[in-house]
Motif scaffolding. Structure first.
Motif, short mmCIF file in Angstrom:
data_model
loop_
_atom_site.label_atom_id
_atom_site.label_comp_id
_atom_site.label_asym_id
_atom_site.label_seq_id
_atom_site.Cartn_x
_atom_site.Cartn_y
_atom_site.Cartn_z
N SER A 106 0.82 -1.20 0.00
CA SER A 106 0.00 0.00 0.00
C SER A 106 0.86 1.26 0.00
O SER A 106 0.61 2.22 -0.74
CB SER A 106 -0.92 0.00 1.23
N PHE A 107 1.90 1.24 0.83
CA PHE A 107 2.81 2.39 0.91
C PHE A 107 3.46 2.66 -0.45
O PHE A 107 3.54 3.81 -0.90
CB PHE A 107 3.88 2.12 1.97
N LEU A 108 3.90 1.61 -1.12
CA LEU A 108 4.57 1.78 -2.42
C LEU A 108 3.59 2.27 -3.49
O LEU A 108 3.92 3.17 -4.27
CB LEU A 108 5.19 0.44 -2.85
N ILE A 109 2.41 1.67 -3.53
CA ILE A 109 1.42 2.05 -4.55
C ILE A 109 1.00 3.51 -4.40
O ILE A 109 0.90 4.25 -5.39
CB ILE A 109 0.19 1.12 -4.47
N ASN A 110 0.83 3.94 -3.17
CA ASN A 110 0.35 5.30 -2.93
C ASN A 110 1.43 6.36 -3.09
O ASN A 110 1.13 7.56 -3.07
CB ASN A 110 -0.27 5.40 -1.54
N ASN A 111 2.67 5.92 -3.26
CA ASN A 111 3.76 6.88 -3.42
C ASN A 111 4.50 6.73 -4.75
O ASN A 111 5.49 7.43 -4.98
CB ASN A 111 4.77 6.74 -2.27
N MET A 112 4.04 5.82 -5.62
CA MET A 112 4.82 5.53 -6.83
C MET A 112 4.82 6.69 -7.82
O MET A 112 5.81 6.91 -8.52
CB MET A 112 4.32 4.24 -7.50
N ALA A 113 3.71 7.44 -7.91
CA ALA A 113 3.65 8.51 -8.90
C ALA A 113 4.68 9.59 -8.62
O ALA A 113 5.43 10.02 -9.50
CB ALA A 113 2.24 9.11 -8.94
N GLY A 114 4.75 10.04 -7.37
CA GLY A 114 5.67 11.12 -7.04
C GLY A 114 7.12 10.68 -6.96
O GLY A 114 8.03 11.49 -7.12
N GLY A 125 8.59 8.25 -8.87
CA GLY A 125 9.17 7.89 -10.16
C GLY A 125 9.40 6.42 -10.39
O GLY A 125 10.20 6.04 -11.26
N PHE A 126 8.73 5.54 -9.65
CA PHE A 126 8.81 4.11 -9.96
C PHE A 126 7.43 3.61 -10.39
O PHE A 126 6.43 4.32 -10.22
CB PHE A 126 9.36 3.30 -8.77
N SER A 127 7.37 2.42 -10.94
CA SER A 127 6.14 1.93 -11.57
C SER A 127 5.59 0.70 -10.87
O SER A 127 6.20 0.17 -9.93
CB SER A 127 6.42 1.58 -13.04
N ASP A 128 4.44 0.24 -11.35
CA ASP A 128 3.85 -0.99 -10.82
C ASP A 128 4.76 -2.18 -11.08
O ASP A 128 4.79 -3.13 -10.29
CB ASP A 128 2.45 -1.22 -11.39
N PHE A 129 5.51 -2.15 -12.16
CA PHE A 129 6.47 -3.23 -12.44
C PHE A 129 7.54 -3.29 -11.35
O PHE A 129 7.92 -4.38 -10.89
CB PHE A 129 7.13 -3.01 -13.80
N ASP A 130 8.03 -2.13 -10.93
CA ASP A 130 9.05 -2.08 -9.87
C ASP A 130 8.51 -2.60 -8.55
O ASP A 130 9.20 -3.30 -7.81
CB ASP A 130 9.55 -0.65 -9.70
N ILE A 131 7.25 -2.27 -8.26
CA ILE A 131 6.62 -2.75 -7.03
C ILE A 131 6.46 -4.27 -7.06
O ILE A 131 6.76 -4.96 -6.09
CB ILE A 131 5.25 -2.07 -6.82
#
Length: 365
Positions: A315-323, A325-331
């Motif tokens: 959840s932490f990663l998904i909610n902060n990925m836009a700002g 600079g990483f993507s769903d692939f990285d998560i």
């Protein structure tokens, strides 16, 4: 079993294979029949000489052949899961025709009334793969599960996933007294490891210079034989090397320095448990103790499962990925999942991010 027209003679022929315990023990072919019906009848008579004829097959025999065949191709954990479902089903199968699609539909309907959607799905897919094996190996002629439907419960509201924010975790971890357990729960929260992956960690898997953890195995805590404790991770995607935040790296380094003082210390000792991985009972008991203390300080602290540390990290990663600079692939790579699994598991969070993207576009366009 197959009956077809022989293009060379213009007459019908039958051909097939005889299997025993998943292995082909005989191939056969016979030509010269005037009609398809005669060829089919002749093949049935031919196969009567072998004990594994479909008419002799039952649910128990089919499962035993399936189990024997799978020993070479699936993990032991999968074999045990299949064994459990077989034991559940074998009692029910004694009173029904296991090849009758109507009776199998009634059985699934019965399970749908008693059990959760997830549990019925496990039973359904186990039966499907069992029958597919039976058809492929020519133990049975058709898969009755092809015609069986389960209740997808489309109107059933999905239970909301419970997670912790950083504030919740800080409140909890302050009440964890033991240094090792502080490190364990922090690894789950900051790295998103599965419980078995964290239990299986050895000091040789941690590179403090690069600040990385190498996930290359998992701990089968239900296995009594020490030689079978460690197995490959859940999937091929689960093999990964991921970077620690500074806070966690410092915490683990301090625990490493403490362990290295012991006389028989070696890099193959377990990070959490030393001689053997920490038990799941200890993990849960220490969690409950600390949670209850934290709950007294803040009654709003939600109760989570151990696996929800992983969900909290996602959840932490998904909610902060836009700002960031990483993507769903990285998560997905960090969690050891596929992008498809990530989206299926956390679909509602991605829906929220999609709305945020559109809101941003509406402001700029």
């Amino acid at each position: 079993m197959a009956v077809e027209l022989d293009k060379k003679t213009g007459k019908y022929m039958f051909a097939g294979k005889i299997y025993k315990d998943g292995k082909c023990i005989k191939r056969y072919r016979k030509r010269g029949f005037d009609s398809k019906w005669e060829a089919q009848k002749a093949e049935v008579e031919f196969r009567k000489d072998f004990f594994m004829l479909p008419s002799d097959m039952n649910f128990d025999r089919l499962y035993k052949a399936f189990k024997e065949y799978n020993k070479k191709y699936v993990k032991e954990s999968t074999l045990k899961s299949d064994e459990y479902l077989y034991n559940v089903l074998s009692k029910e199968m004694k009173d029904i025709d296991f090849l009758d699609k109507r009776q199998m539909q009634n059985l699934i309907n019965k399970f749908d009334e008693k059990y959760s959607k997830a549990y019925v799905s496990r039973i359904y897919f186990f039966l499907n793969k069992l029958y597919k094996f039976g058809v492929t190996s020519e133990y049975i002629q058709s898969n009755p599960m092809t015609y069986v439907k389960r209740d997808l419960r489309l109107n059933e509201r999905k239970e909301e996933m419970t997670i912790w924010q950083q504030y919740d975790f800080d409140l909890f971890i302050e009440e964890v007294d033991e240094q090792m357990m502080k490190c364990f729960y922090s690894v789950l929260f900051y790295m998103g490891l599965r419980k078995g992956e964290a239990m299986a960690l050895q000091w040789k898997d941690i590179d403090f210079r690069k600040q990385t953890i190498d996930i290359n195995k998992t701990y089968r805590y239900k296995e009594k034989d020490p030689n079978k404790w460690l197995t490959p991770p859940k999937t091929n995607n689960s093999y990964r090397t991921i970077t620690m935040p500074n806070t966690l790296s410092k915490m683990l380094r301090e625990w490493f320095l403490e362990c290295s003082k012991w006389d028989d210390f070696a890099k193959d000792k377990f990070v959490f448990g030393y001689y053997k991985p920490i038990s799941p009972q200890t993990v849960q008991r220490r969690f409950d103790d600390a949670y209850n203390k934290a709950k007294e300080k803040d009654d709003g602290l939600p109760k989570i499962r151990i696996h929800d540390f992983r969900h909290s990290h996602a959840s932490f990663l998904i909610n902060n990925m836009a700002g960031a600079g990483f993507s769903d692939f990285d998560i997905a790579k960090r969690l050891g999942d596929t992008v498809e699994t990530l989206h299926n598991t956390y679909a509602h969070w991605f829906d929220t991010k999609d709305k945020s993207i559109v809101d941003m576009m509406n402001k700029l366009l």
